[in-house]
Design a protein around this motif. Structure first.
Motif, PDB file in Angstrom:
ATOM      1  N   VAL A   1      37.825  33.353  51.071  1.00  0.00           N
ATOM      2  CA  VAL A   1      36.559  33.374  50.330  1.00  0.00           C
ATOM      3  C   VAL A   1      36.156  34.814  50.043  1.00  0.00           C
ATOM      4  O   VAL A   1      35.702  35.140  48.936  1.00  0.00           O
ATOM      5  N   MET A   2      36.330  35.704  51.033  1.00  0.00           N
ATOM      6  CA  MET A   2      35.971  37.107  50.847  1.00  0.00           C
ATOM      7  C   MET A   2      36.870  37.796  49.826  1.00  0.00           C
ATOM      8  O   MET A   2      36.415  38.646  49.058  1.00  0.00           O
ATOM      9  N   PHE A   3      38.149  37.436  49.799  1.00  0.00           N
ATOM     10  CA  PHE A   3      39.036  37.998  48.777  1.00  0.00           C
ATOM     11  C   PHE A   3      38.556  37.627  47.378  1.00  0.00           C
ATOM     12  O   PHE A   3      38.509  38.470  46.470  1.00  0.00           O
ATOM     13  N   ARG A   4      38.189  36.350  47.197  1.00  0.00           N
ATOM     14  CA  ARG A   4      37.691  35.917  45.887  1.00  0.00           C
ATOM     15  C   ARG A   4      36.345  36.577  45.568  1.00  0.00           C
ATOM     16  O   ARG A   4      36.074  36.934  44.416  1.00  0.00           O
ATOM     17  N   PHE A   5      35.516  36.737  46.589  1.00  0.00           N
ATOM     18  CA  PHE A   5      34.215  37.397  46.424  1.00  0.00           C
ATOM     19  C   PHE A   5      34.398  38.830  45.946  1.00  0.00           C
ATOM     20  O   PHE A   5      33.700  39.289  45.025  1.00  0.00           O
ATOM     21  N   LYS A   6      35.337  39.541  46.527  1.00  0.00           N
ATOM     22  CA  LYS A   6      35.618  40.918  46.103  1.00  0.00           C
ATOM     23  C   LYS A   6      35.984  40.963  44.621  1.00  0.00           C
ATOM     24  O   LYS A   6      35.491  41.826  43.872  1.00  0.00           O
ATOM     25  N   GLU A   7      36.827  40.042  44.178  1.00  0.00           N
ATOM     26  CA  GLU A   7      37.219  40.012  42.771  1.00  0.00           C
ATOM     27  C   GLU A   7      36.012  39.760  41.868  1.00  0.00           C
ATOM     28  O   GLU A   7      35.874  40.385  40.805  1.00  0.00           O
ATOM     29  N   LEU A   8      35.128  38.861  42.281  1.00  0.00           N
ATOM     30  CA  LEU A   8      33.955  38.550  41.469  1.00  0.00           C
ATOM     31  C   LEU A   8      32.984  39.731  41.410  1.00  0.00           C
ATOM     32  O   LEU A   8      32.360  39.978  40.376  1.00  0.00           O
ATOM     33  N   LEU A   9      32.853  40.452  42.508  1.00  0.00           N
ATOM     34  CA  LEU A   9      32.010  41.650  42.497  1.00  0.00           C
ATOM     35  C   LEU A   9      32.537  42.669  41.500  1.00  0.00           C
ATOM     36  O   LEU A   9      31.771  43.273  40.741  1.00  0.00           O
ATOM     37  N   GLU A  10      33.836  42.853  41.481  1.00  0.00           N
ATOM     38  CA  GLU A  10      34.435  43.815  40.547  1.00  0.00           C
ATOM     39  C   GLU A  10      34.306  43.337  39.105  1.00  0.00           C
ATOM     40  O   GLU A  10      33.998  44.128  38.203  1.00  0.00           O
ATOM     41  N   GLN A  11      34.505  42.052  38.871  1.00  0.00           N
ATOM     42  CA  GLN A  11      34.406  41.512  37.514  1.00  0.00           C
ATOM     43  C   GLN A  11      32.979  41.581  36.974  1.00  0.00           C
ATOM     44  O   GLN A  11      32.776  41.686  35.760  1.00  0.00           O
ATOM     45  N   ASN A  12      31.992  41.503  37.849  1.00  0.00           N
ATOM     46  CA  ASN A  12      30.587  41.503  37.447  1.00  0.00           C
ATOM     47  C   ASN A  12      29.891  42.828  37.747  1.00  0.00           C
ATOM     48  O   ASN A  12      28.662  42.882  37.798  1.00  0.00           O
ATOM     49  N   SER A  13      30.674  43.880  37.919  1.00  0.00           N
ATOM     50  CA  SER A  13      30.105  45.161  38.343  1.00  0.00           C
ATOM     51  C   SER A  13      29.094  45.707  37.340  1.00  0.00           C
ATOM     52  O   SER A  13      28.054  46.260  37.725  1.00  0.00           O
ATOM     53  N   ALA A  14      29.354  45.555  36.045  1.00  0.00           N
ATOM     54  CA  ALA A  14      28.430  46.099  35.045  1.00  0.00           C
ATOM     55  C   ALA A  14      27.068  45.417  35.130  1.00  0.00           C
ATOM     56  O   ALA A  14      26.026  46.085  35.065  1.00  0.00           O
ATOM     57  N   LYS A  15      27.066  44.105  35.282  1.00  0.00           N
ATOM     58  CA  LYS A  15      25.804  43.371  35.382  1.00  0.00           C
ATOM     59  C   LYS A  15      25.072  43.721  36.667  1.00  0.00           C
ATOM     60  O   LYS A  15      23.840  43.915  36.669  1.00  0.00           O
ATOM     61  N   ILE A  16      25.797  43.816  37.770  1.00  0.00           N
ATOM     62  CA  ILE A  16      25.168  44.165  39.051  1.00  0.00           C
ATOM     63  C   ILE A  16      24.510  45.536  38.956  1.00  0.00           C
ATOM     64  O   ILE A  16      23.351  45.716  39.358  1.00  0.00           O
ATOM     65  N   CYS A  17      25.238  46.511  38.405  1.00  0.00           N
ATOM     66  CA  CYS A  17      24.705  47.873  38.318  1.00  0.00           C
ATOM     67  C   CYS A  17      23.537  47.956  37.347  1.00  0.00           C
ATOM     68  O   CYS A  17      22.603  48.742  37.548  1.00  0.00           O
ATOM     69  N   GLN A  18      23.563  47.146  36.303  1.00  0.00           N
ATOM     70  CA  GLN A  18      22.438  47.112  35.374  1.00  0.00           C
ATOM     71  C   GLN A  18      21.170  46.644  36.086  1.00  0.00           C
ATOM     72  O   GLN A  18      20.087  47.222  35.912  1.00  0.00           O
ATOM     73  N   LEU A  19      21.294  45.593  36.917  1.00  0.00           N
ATOM     74  CA  LEU A  19      20.135  45.094  37.648  1.00  0.00           C
ATOM     75  C   LEU A  19      19.628  46.119  38.660  1.00  0.00           C
ATOM     76  O   LEU A  19      18.417  46.276  38.832  1.00  0.00           O
ATOM     77  N   ILE A  20      20.551  46.824  39.315  1.00  0.00           N
ATOM     78  CA  ILE A  20      20.133  47.897  40.232  1.00  0.00           C
ATOM     79  C   ILE A  20      19.327  48.941  39.469  1.00  0.00           C
ATOM     80  O   ILE A  20      18.254  49.378  39.900  1.00  0.00           O
ATOM     81  N   GLY A  21      19.846  49.343  38.304  1.00  0.00           N
ATOM     82  CA  GLY A  21      19.170  50.363  37.505  1.00  0.00           C
ATOM     83  C   GLY A  21      17.813  49.917  37.011  1.00  0.00           C
ATOM     84  O   GLY A  21      16.840  50.676  37.049  1.00  0.00           O
ATOM     85  N   GLU A  22      17.723  48.672  36.552  1.00  0.00           N
ATOM     86  CA  GLU A  22      16.473  48.179  35.989  1.00  0.00           C
ATOM     87  C   GLU A  22      15.364  48.057  37.030  1.00  0.00           C
ATOM     88  O   GLU A  22      14.186  48.239  36.704  1.00  0.00           O
ATOM     89  N   GLU A  23      15.731  47.734  38.269  1.00  0.00           N
ATOM     90  CA  GLU A  23      14.698  47.466  39.271  1.00  0.00           C
ATOM     91  C   GLU A  23      14.555  48.573  40.314  1.00  0.00           C
ATOM     92  O   GLU A  23      13.487  48.719  40.909  1.00  0.00           O
ATOM     93  N   HIS A  24      15.617  49.337  40.538  1.00  0.00           N
ATOM     94  CA  HIS A  24      15.535  50.463  41.476  1.00  0.00           C
ATOM     95  C   HIS A  24      15.369  51.783  40.741  1.00  0.00           C
ATOM     96  O   HIS A  24      14.684  52.685  41.226  1.00  0.00           O
ATOM     97  N   GLY A  25      15.996  51.911  39.577  1.00  0.00           N
ATOM     98  CA  GLY A  25      15.958  53.157  38.823  1.00  0.00           C
ATOM     99  C   GLY A  25      17.178  54.020  39.017  1.00  0.00           C
ATOM    100  O   GLY A  25      17.297  55.093  38.418  1.00  0.00           O
TER     101      GLY A  25
END
Length: 498
Positions: A67-91
């Motif tokens: 499950v963690m191996f698949r989770f790692k892949e999904l984090l990498e595939q969705n990295s742009a969206k994750i970082c966008q949300l960090i930027g929008e709410e944290h700055g």
């Protein structure tokens, strides 16, 4: 307006009777609202985790790791969206957000090794027909309470390790920037995690106190300020829970006369002002040994800081962004004001920072303060903003005494070319994480993170090997199958092997 809710038993729930605004700190505008969980909602999440625990506990470690191996892949595939949300709410600027995510992913990579680090130990024939072995068993339902400054990395310090060790998890992230945290939890569900194993409840003190008082929660991990860390630790342990509570910091860098000054300045720029200084490992005090060292450091810092760029997360050419809220901006500016009132010299003043097009943002520019004394409030307390203070001392030992006498002991470093000085420093300084020409000595995922003194409440550090120990109980099993026909009489002495 979008509502950020909870993730309970595999379902997204946007319910609540109380809500709080979520801001974009670059614009100062409300962009979302977050539901604040009631005691009933938190108890619902705990019940879901408790129900999921028996099956997850008995899931083979290799299946948990997959499950963690698949989770790692999904984090990498969705990295742009994750970082966008960090930027929008944290700055946080996009490149800094990507660095945060990568350090979090490294903890997921470490968690993928569960089949190895959960093996335990085995000894055959410790006595006649007696074998002995150890097992690392999960605790049950555990919780994490995480801060605003790393909405992705710090949760990834906690729940991958807890879950891969066989526990079920309740996460209470910061209500200031909850969206990226909720997204990564949803990606973990997508990776194949059974419902109820991972739950997210957004909330405030009501949610926290419910987690700390509910008898079904076996352990609590926390990262935040020292006053809250101490509160978390005292209440959790009073209720019989295992607890690790990481608190605040006042991280010093000693600059020796023989230091490569240009390198030291470059390193201090990133360590002091990166992420707007909103890091528990940010270097906020430079201790210059000798008047010549102090003068050279201040002048080179003044020159270098002229090129610093503060602005919105979306422009990767910016060095750092706004602080998290208007209230926090006022707090940081207040510390600068107090330093000036106490007689320190403001060499570079960031109090009136303006960013074109973002006039309502919560910006504080890089600030350099010289002539700071240990008695000043701005020195004694954690500023948590883009402020570097300079203190001059006469010797390395005086610098070390200054560090040792501070209530915090999270991180520190020394800039020097002298191996003997560096060795003495690393051996004797009373700080938990130490760098030599490394300004942010944050351990990699296969070591553990934690400070000393009032920077950590509890015996075990975060992630790495200590993470395994924190989220498991060691059970020792001693087994004997006597040979057929062999019967021993009763013995009333302490068993020994002679």
């Amino acid at each position: 307006m979008e509502t950020v809710g909870h993730l309970i038993n595999g379902e997204r729930l946007d319910v609540g009777q109380r809500f709080q605004d979520v801001f974009n700190p670059a614009t100062g505008q409300v962009t979302k609202r977050v539901a604040l969980a009631s005691k009933v909602t938190v108890e619902q999440a705990i019940s879901a985790a408790q129900a999921a625990f028996p099956a997850w506990r008995n899931t083979p470690p290799i299946k948990r790791a997959r499950v963690m191996f698949r989770f790692k892949e999904l984090l990498e595939q969705n990295s742009a969206k994750i970082c966008q949300l960090i930027g929008e709410e944290h700055g946080k600027i996009s490149h800094d957000a990507m660095g945060e995510l990568q350090r979090g992913i490294e903890n997921v990579e470490y968690a993928c090794g569960a089949p190895e680090f959960l093996k335990g130990e085995h000894s055959k024939n410790v006595g006649p027909d007696i074998d002995c072995w150890s097992e690392f068993q999960p605790l049950g339902v555990v919780a994490g309470i995480t801060p605003f400054n790393f909405p992705v990395m710090v949760p990834l310090w906690m729940f991958p390790m807890a879950i891969v060790c066989g526990n079920c998890f309740i996460l209470k992230p910061s209500e200031r920037d909850p969206s990226s945290t909720l997204l990564i939890a949803q990606l973990l569900q997508e990776a194949g995690l059974p419902n109820g194993v991972m739950n997210v409840v957004n909330g405030d003190k009501e949610a926290v106190d419910t987690l700390l008082s509910d008898s079904r929660i076996e352990a609590v991990s926390f990262v935040g300020s020292t006053p809250i860390a101490e509160y978390i630790y005292k209440l959790a342990t009073a209720n019989g829970k295992r607890c690790q509570a990481l608190g605040g910091a006042k991280n010093h860098a000693i600059v020796m006369p023989d230091a490569d000054m240009d390198n030291a300045v470059n390193q201090l720029l990133g360590a002091a002002f990166g992420s707007s200084g909103e890091r528990c490992m940010a270097l906020s005090v430079a201790v210059a040994v000798g008047a010549g060292t102090a003068q050279a450091l201040v002048e080179k810092m003044r020159t270098a800081m002229a090129a610093l760029k503060v602005g919105a997360y979306s422009d990767a050419s910016n060095d750092f962004g706004p602080v998290i809220t208007r209230q926090h901006k006022d707090k940081v500016v207040g510390y600068i004001d107090s330093a000036e009132a106490d007689g320190a010299r403001i060499i570079v003043d960031g109090r009136n920072a303006e960013v074109a097009g973002y006039e309502s943002g919560f910006f504080v520019g890089g600030t350099l303060i010289d002539g700071v004394k240990p008695t000043m409030q701005s020195y004694q307390e954690e500023i948590f903003g883009p402020v570097l203070q300079v203190i001059q001392v006469d010797s390395m030992q005086e610098a070390m005494n200054l560090i040792d006498n501070h209530e915090y002991g999270n991180g520190t470093c020394i800039f020097t070319r002298d191996g003997e000085a560096a060795r003495y420093f690393t051996d004797n300084i009373k700080v938990g994480m130490v760098g030599v020409n490394v300004p942010l000595p944050v351990p990699v995922a296969y070591h553990s993170f934690g400070g000393w003194k009032r920077s950590l409440f509890g015996d075990l550090h975060a992630y790495g090997p200590d993470g395994v120990r924190f989220y498991t109980r060691r059970k020792m099993i001693t087994q004997r199958w006597p040979s057929a026909g062999v019967r021993e009489g009763a013995s009333f002495s302490m068993p020994t092997l002679k």
